[in-house]
Design an enzyme around this catalytic site. Structure first.
Site, PDB file in Angstrom:
ATOM      1  N   GLY A  30       0.795  -1.334   0.019  1.00  0.00           N
ATOM      2  CA  GLY A  30       0.197   0.132  -0.027  1.00  0.00           C
ATOM      3  C   GLY A  30       0.888   1.277  -0.102  1.00  0.00           C
ATOM      4  O   GLY A  30       0.428   2.270  -0.321  1.00  0.00           O
ATOM      5  N   GLU A  37       3.894   4.395   5.434  1.00  0.00           N
ATOM      6  CA  GLU A  37       2.811   3.377   5.478  1.00  0.00           C
ATOM      7  C   GLU A  37       1.823   3.954   4.979  1.00  0.00           C
ATOM      8  O   GLU A  37       1.576   5.288   5.049  1.00  0.00           O
ATOM      9  CB  GLU A  37       2.536   3.153   7.136  1.00  0.00           C
ATOM     10  N   ASP A  83      -4.449   2.680  10.913  1.00  0.00           N
ATOM     11  CA  ASP A  83      -5.831   2.324  11.375  1.00  0.00           C
ATOM     12  C   ASP A  83      -5.885   1.859  12.984  1.00  0.00           C
ATOM     13  O   ASP A  83      -6.066   2.723  13.724  1.00  0.00           O
ATOM     14  CB  ASP A  83      -6.330   1.208  10.420  1.00  0.00           C
ATOM     15  N   THR A  93      -0.401  -2.992  12.944  1.00  0.00           N
ATOM     16  CA  THR A  93       0.818  -3.308  12.025  1.00  0.00           C
ATOM     17  C   THR A  93       2.009  -2.341  12.448  1.00  0.00           C
ATOM     18  O   THR A  93       3.177  -2.973  12.647  1.00  0.00           O
ATOM     19  CB  THR A  93       0.392  -3.015  10.602  1.00  0.00           C
ATOM     20  N   LEU A  94       1.866  -1.048  12.606  1.00  0.00           N
ATOM     21  CA  LEU A  94       3.137  -0.457  13.051  1.00  0.00           C
ATOM     22  C   LEU A  94       3.734  -0.560  14.249  1.00  0.00           C
ATOM     23  O   LEU A  94       4.799  -0.274  14.554  1.00  0.00           O
ATOM     24  CB  LEU A  94       2.552   1.367  12.757  1.00  0.00           C
ATOM     25  N   LYS A 128      -6.811   7.146  10.610  1.00  0.00           N
ATOM     26  CA  LYS A 128      -7.971   6.905  11.160  1.00  0.00           C
ATOM     27  C   LYS A 128      -8.057   6.783  12.595  1.00  0.00           C
ATOM     28  O   LYS A 128      -8.201   5.696  13.251  1.00  0.00           O
ATOM     29  CB  LYS A 128      -8.636   5.823  10.687  1.00  0.00           C
ATOM     30  N   ASP A 169      -5.848  -0.610  -1.351  1.00  0.00           N
ATOM     31  CA  ASP A 169      -6.770  -1.399  -2.109  1.00  0.00           C
ATOM     32  C   ASP A 169      -7.871  -2.055  -1.331  1.00  0.00           C
ATOM     33  O   ASP A 169      -7.971  -1.883  -0.260  1.00  0.00           O
ATOM     34  CB  ASP A 169      -5.712  -2.885  -2.455  1.00  0.00           C
ATOM     35  N   ARG A 184      -5.872   0.191  -6.555  1.00  0.00           N
ATOM     36  CA  ARG A 184      -4.360   0.651  -6.014  1.00  0.00           C
ATOM     37  C   ARG A 184      -3.641   1.721  -6.762  1.00  0.00           C
ATOM     38  O   ARG A 184      -3.224   2.858  -6.347  1.00  0.00           O
ATOM     39  CB  ARG A 184      -3.379  -0.338  -5.799  1.00  0.00           C
TER      40      ARG A 184
HETATM   41  P1  IMP Z   1      -3.537  -1.330  11.177  1.00  0.00           P
HETATM   42  O1  IMP Z   1      -2.555  -2.406  11.556  1.00  0.00           O
HETATM   43  O2  IMP Z   1      -5.044  -1.593  11.680  1.00  0.00           O
HETATM   44  O3  IMP Z   1      -3.182  -0.178  11.682  1.00  0.00           O
HETATM   45  O4  IMP Z   1      -3.815  -1.616   9.697  1.00  0.00           O
HETATM   46  C1  IMP Z   1      -3.277  -1.029   8.902  1.00  0.00           C
HETATM   47  C2  IMP Z   1      -3.354  -1.688   7.508  1.00  0.00           C
HETATM   48  O5  IMP Z   1      -4.804  -1.879   7.344  1.00  0.00           O
HETATM   49  C3  IMP Z   1      -2.948  -0.638   6.433  1.00  0.00           C
HETATM   50  O6  IMP Z   1      -1.694  -1.006   6.003  1.00  0.00           O
HETATM   51  C4  IMP Z   1      -4.007  -1.281   5.274  1.00  0.00           C
HETATM   52  O7  IMP Z   1      -3.459  -2.132   4.629  1.00  0.00           O
HETATM   53  C5  IMP Z   1      -5.186  -1.759   5.989  1.00  0.00           C
HETATM   54  N1  IMP Z   1      -6.277  -0.706   5.955  1.00  0.00           N
HETATM   55  C6  IMP Z   1      -6.887  -0.109   7.035  1.00  0.00           C
HETATM   56  N2  IMP Z   1      -7.797   0.711   6.704  1.00  0.00           N
HETATM   57  C7  IMP Z   1      -7.830   0.823   5.175  1.00  0.00           C
HETATM   58  C8  IMP Z   1      -8.598   1.426   4.374  1.00  0.00           C
HETATM   59  O8  IMP Z   1      -9.473   2.162   4.671  1.00  0.00           O
HETATM   60  N3  IMP Z   1      -8.486   1.061   2.957  1.00  0.00           N
HETATM   61  C9  IMP Z   1      -7.611   0.079   2.471  1.00  0.00           C
HETATM   62  N4  IMP Z   1      -6.501  -0.376   3.648  1.00  0.00           N
HETATM   63  C10 IMP Z   1      -6.716  -0.110   4.913  1.00  0.00           C
HETATM   64 MG    MG Z   2      -0.929  -1.951   4.302  1.00  0.00          MG
END
Ligand code: IMP
Ligand code: MG
Length: 183
Positions: free
Chosen positions: A41, A106, A110, A114-115, A138, A166, A172
């Site tokens: 992404g 990144e 969200d 992940t981070l 977000k 995506d 993408r």
């Molecule tokens: P986290 O680990 O929940 O912070 O997720 C981060 C990952 O979730 C991002 O790198 C995206 O791959 C995916 N993601 C979260 N929200 C969205 C969205 O609105 N559209 C697309 N991918 C998302």
């Molecule tokens: Mg991602």
């Protein structure tokens, strides 16, 4: 599927990315940087951002995938994702991060899972500094306390695509960031 709606236009993205690049250039004046993009992404954001930073820099990529608990994109669209599931490394960095200024790039911050995992992992490489650049944030979805150091746009809890992001590997390459409507 209903039509996509533009949330952030390509012009707004370009303007903000150049502001972030100027900020990084100022913060790291006289130093060098390794950008570490999170596949897939962040690929487009990284390529634009790196070219707006007027410093000695290089880049690398890291790959992650979420185990098990993450639902299908359709479910994720309808009911969101409320797990603190696990993150698995699918590709490690190729070069040493030791004593380097590392900026993880990144697409979107969200839940923060992940981070949080990536940060821990990269800190084990003993970088000189470790910062986070996220094009989108977000904040209302956060499950773990984590903030980006360079954030493009804070957005509401909508599922977005384009500029690298995506929906089941689609959209993408859209130039604008668009909302996928929850039908
Ligand atoms: P986290 O680990 O929940 O912070 O997720 C981060 C990952 O979730 C991002 O790198 C995206 O791959 C995916 N993601 C979260 N929200 C969205 C969205 O609105 N559209 C697309 N991918 C998302
Ligand atoms: Mg991602």
């Amino acid at each position: 599927m209903a039509e996509l709606k533009v949330l952030i236009s390509r012009q707004e993205i370009a303007k903000r990315v150049s502001e972030l690049g100027a900020q990084i250039t100022k913060d790291f004046a006289g130093q060098s940087i390794i950008f570490v993009g999170v596949l897939k992404g962040a690929a487009i954001f990284l390529s634009d951002l790196a070219r707006q930073v007027d410093l000695d820099s290089t880049f690398d990529f890291i790959g992650v995938s979420s185990y098990g608990n993450r639902p299908s994109p359709t479910q994720e669209l309808q009911s969101g994702w409320d797990s603190t599931g696990e993150v698995r490394l699918t590709k490690d960095v190729d070069q040493s991060m030791k004593d380097r200024n590392v900026i993880v790039v990144e697409d979107i911050l969200d839940t923060g899972l992940t981070l949080t995992v990536l940060k821990k992992l990269l800190l084990a490489h003993q970088p000189r500094t470790l910062k986070i650049a996220a094009l989108l944030d977000k904040p209302s979805r956060r499950k773990l306390p984590l903030e980006g150091d360079y954030v493009g746009f804070k957005i509401p809890d909508e599922f977005v695509v384009g500029y690298g992001l995506d929906y089941a590997e689609k959209y993408r390459s859209l130039a604008d960031i668009c909302i996928v409507p929850r039908e």
